[in-house]
Design a protein around this motif. Structure first.
Motif: not given
Length: 145
Positions: A28-40
């Motif tokens: 999940l950390a590798g998905l772009q949509m979850f990195s958007d949740f982490a502030g991009g």
């Protein structure tokens, strides 16, 4: 001998739980949509994903080494793969199937409200299909022990 079997069984349960959690975090950390949740910031999620992968790989090595425990007597090794364990594996397999179906339904429903790419949806379903049986097996082994 039953103390040794219980000790090895407990270790297997803990390793499976840690592996499932690390696998989910890694994927999940590798998905772009979850990195958007982490502030991009992709560096943060990249480091988290890399750490989770390393942890998952280490747990896999531990699990594989435990499978061929040479120091345990043959009776203990046989007890770790008896009929109850095989039945729990089949139950966990069935649980994984239903977890994948429920995850697919949730992803499909969420896609009606949010844009979810096909490869992301497939990865979410597969992650649930891998982690679900591992957690189910650990739960069943803990309950039936």
């Amino acid at each position: 001998m039953s103390d040794e079997v219980e000790k090895l069984s407990r270790k297997r349960r803990r390793v499976l739980i840690f592996m499932a959690i690390a696998f989910v975090i890694w994927q999940l950390a590798g998905l772009q949509m979850f990195s958007d949740f982490a502030g991009g910031d992709r560096r943060v999620t990249g480091v988290v994903s890399l750490f989770a992968f390393a942890f998952w790989a280490a747990m896999l090595v531990i699990l594989m080494r435990q499978r061929g425990v040479k120091s345990a007597p043959p009776e203990a090794r046989a007890a770790l793969d008896d009929e109850l364990v095989q039945q729990n594996r089949m139950r966990a397999f069935r649980t994984g199937y239903w977890v994948m179906l429920v995850t697919a339904a949730i992803v499909f429903t969420a896609s009606l409200f949010f844009t979810i790419e096909g490869n992301v949806a497939a990865q979410l379903v597969l992650v649930a299909g891998v982690a679900g049986p591992m957690l189910a097996f650990a739960r069943l082994e803990g309950r039936d022990a």
